[in-house]
Write an enzyme that holds these catalytic residues in place. Sequence first.
Site, short mmCIF file in Angstrom:
data_model
loop_
_atom_site.label_atom_id
_atom_site.label_comp_id
_atom_site.label_asym_id
_atom_site.label_seq_id
_atom_site.Cartn_x
_atom_site.Cartn_y
_atom_site.Cartn_z
N CYS A 111 21.02 11.81 8.10
CA CYS A 111 21.59 12.40 9.31
C CYS A 111 21.19 11.52 10.49
O CYS A 111 20.00 11.46 10.84
CB CYS A 111 21.10 13.84 9.51
SG CYS A 111 21.66 14.58 11.05
N CYS A 169 28.21 13.51 15.11
CA CYS A 169 27.70 13.11 13.79
C CYS A 169 27.37 11.63 13.86
O CYS A 169 28.28 10.80 13.96
CB CYS A 169 28.73 13.40 12.70
SG CYS A 169 28.21 12.86 11.06
#
EC number: 5.1.1.7
Length: 276
Positions: A75, A219
Amino acid sequence: MLLRFTKMHGLGNDFMVLDLVSQHAHILPKHAKQWGDRHTGIGFDQLLIVEAPNNPDVDFRYRIFNADGSEVEQCGNGARCFARFVLDKRLTAKRQIRVETKSGIIELDVRSDGQIGVNMGAPRLVPADIPFQAPAQALSYQVDVDGATVELAAVSMGNPHAVLRVADINSAPVHELGPKIEHHPRFPARVNVGFLQVIDRHRAQLRVWERGAGETQACGTGACAAAVAAISQGWMDSPLLIDLPGGRLSIEWAGPGQPVMMTGPAVRVYEGQVRL
């Protein structure tokens, strides 16, 4: 027992961060699912866990759970928050931090202006490494979705991404196509789905349907994957500025075999305690 946590976000992509270096607990997928509920829990896109490393050559181990309880490999926005967290909590005094993730080692750089740079490593483009089912590597692939053909690029940034180019980011079918591509059988580990509108050679807009989380405000790995796809196909040139609903990321990539460099902010929102 009570566990201390910190709520953070990177461009609106929000996280619950747990220090399991100075605290000790065994976190299970059910805990992530319980705490991740925005109505009955704390609410987040991902749970980030800071642990002591298994590898003596790195500073920390970094684990990530989606709000649905699934543990994932990487992530990017979370990595920036991870760097800010370990400095703020004085778990390290270093400003260049090496972190072990499920998909490999990443390098974090906390800069004097408060921005955080992340060396995300080289993208993986071989279908089996993504993983994506295709007979051979290509710049783009045609995938059948409900009888219609969708053209997409497939990239791994430690986690799998599909990137679709769209003419208008505001009308992009994120909520219609996103979940269908996420669960498409050609992506056996599921996939994050990015919808990219190219503005010019160095600027683009992006929306991402994240695997296990739905559409998020930003993201980081999705922005990196979109940059790789756009540069590979000749749409754009490095460096890139990618605008997501939550804000802007700067991405640099010199080409195949080279690492992707991502720069952006990380913000602490509040501190709290949760009962395990």
